[in-house]
Design a protein around this motif. Structure first.
Motif, short mmCIF file in Angstrom:
data_model
loop_
_atom_site.label_atom_id
_atom_site.label_comp_id
_atom_site.label_asym_id
_atom_site.label_seq_id
_atom_site.Cartn_x
_atom_site.Cartn_y
_atom_site.Cartn_z
N LYS A 6 9.93 -21.57 -32.68
CA LYS A 6 8.61 -21.41 -33.31
C LYS A 6 7.81 -22.70 -33.21
CE LYS A 6 9.39 -17.77 -36.71
NZ LYS A 6 9.64 -17.46 -38.13
N GLY A 7 6.55 -22.56 -32.82
CA GLY A 7 5.69 -23.72 -32.70
C GLY A 7 5.80 -24.42 -31.36
N ARG A 10 1.49 -11.47 -22.60
CA ARG A 10 1.63 -10.47 -21.55
C ARG A 10 0.27 -10.12 -20.98
NH1 ARG A 10 4.64 -5.60 -24.00
NH2 ARG A 10 4.14 -4.61 -22.00
N ASP A 11 0.31 -9.69 -19.72
CA ASP A 11 -0.88 -9.20 -19.04
C ASP A 11 -0.53 -7.81 -18.52
OD1 ASP A 11 -2.97 -8.58 -17.32
OD2 ASP A 11 -3.17 -10.64 -16.58
N ASN A 12 -0.97 -6.80 -19.23
CA ASN A 12 -0.59 -5.45 -18.85
C ASN A 12 -1.22 -5.01 -17.52
OD1 ASN A 12 1.05 -5.21 -21.04
ND2 ASN A 12 -0.34 -3.93 -22.25
N ALA A 13 -2.31 -5.63 -17.14
CA ALA A 13 -2.91 -5.31 -15.85
C ALA A 13 -2.08 -5.85 -14.70
CB ALA A 13 -4.32 -5.87 -15.78
N LYS A 14 -1.28 -6.88 -14.97
CA LYS A 14 -0.44 -7.48 -13.93
C LYS A 14 1.04 -7.14 -14.11
CE LYS A 14 -3.49 -11.42 -13.06
NZ LYS A 14 -3.61 -12.91 -13.03
N ASN A 15 1.35 -6.30 -15.10
CA ASN A 15 2.75 -5.93 -15.36
C ASN A 15 3.63 -7.16 -15.55
OD1 ASN A 15 1.91 -3.32 -15.05
ND2 ASN A 15 3.10 -2.89 -13.22
N THR A 16 3.12 -8.14 -16.25
CA THR A 16 3.82 -9.42 -16.36
C THR A 16 3.86 -9.89 -17.82
OG1 THR A 16 3.10 -10.02 -14.13
CG2 THR A 16 3.89 -11.80 -15.54
N VAL A 17 5.01 -10.43 -18.18
CA VAL A 17 5.16 -11.10 -19.47
C VAL A 17 5.50 -12.57 -19.19
CG1 VAL A 17 7.60 -10.45 -19.69
CG2 VAL A 17 6.27 -11.04 -21.73
N TYR A 18 4.98 -13.44 -20.03
CA TYR A 18 5.15 -14.88 -19.84
C TYR A 18 5.84 -15.49 -21.05
CZ TYR A 18 1.36 -13.94 -16.50
OH TYR A 18 0.59 -13.43 -15.49
N LEU A 19 6.46 -16.63 -20.78
CA LEU A 19 6.98 -17.46 -21.87
C LEU A 19 6.56 -18.88 -21.58
CD1 LEU A 19 8.68 -17.41 -24.49
CD2 LEU A 19 10.63 -18.13 -23.09
N GLN A 20 5.61 -19.36 -22.36
CA GLN A 20 5.18 -20.76 -22.25
C GLN A 20 6.07 -21.59 -23.16
OE1 GLN A 20 2.70 -22.28 -20.33
NE2 GLN A 20 3.59 -24.17 -21.13
N MET A 21 6.72 -22.57 -22.58
CA MET A 21 7.67 -23.41 -23.32
C MET A 21 7.18 -24.84 -23.31
SD MET A 21 11.27 -21.74 -22.04
CE MET A 21 11.11 -22.34 -20.38
#
Length: 124
Positions: free
Chosen positions: A65-66, A72-83
């Motif tokens: 957390k933090g 996610r971008d449903n138009a691109k069928n993509t989920v992201y994880l910014q770390m």
């Protein structure tokens, strides 16, 4: 059948940032809640973050957390994880999972499809 392919993992130093991506195919992406999990050597696969099908709700493990952000971008069928602010204890194989529900969940058995994983290694 949904196929998930993760990418973006690499070796980096503590304090650095990284963005993981997971591209889905073979299903209606916008119907699935998505999650990120990680597994260190010799340990169980643990919850990191999850996002609802619409993207309107996200939840995180306390340990990230933090520092981490799921999107996610449903138009691109993509989920992201910014770390961000990565620590050596973040070192693991990171997996994305898709759940046949619009609602997030933190347990691995609740997810129906998994990718092959991407390795993240954080050096001290």
């Amino acid at each position: 059948q949904v196929q998930l392919v993760e990418s973006g993992g690499r070796l980096l130093q503590a304090g650095g940032s990284l963005r993981l991506s997971c591209v889905a195919s073979g299903g209606t992406f916008s119907n699935y809640a998505m999650g990120w999990f990680r597994q260190a050597p010799g340990k169980e696969r643990n919850f990191v973050a999850a996002i609802s099908a619409s993207g309107g709700f996200a939840t995180y493990a306390d340990s990230v957390k933090g520092r981490f952000t799921i999107s996610r971008d449903n138009a691109k069928n993509t989920v992201y994880l910014q770390m961000n602010s990565l620590k050596p204890e973040d070192t693991a194989v990171y997996y994305c999972g898709a759940r046949r529900s619009a609602v997030t969940h933190t347990l691995t058995p609740a997810y129906d499809y998994w990718g092959q994983g991407t390795q993240v290694t954080v050096s001290s």
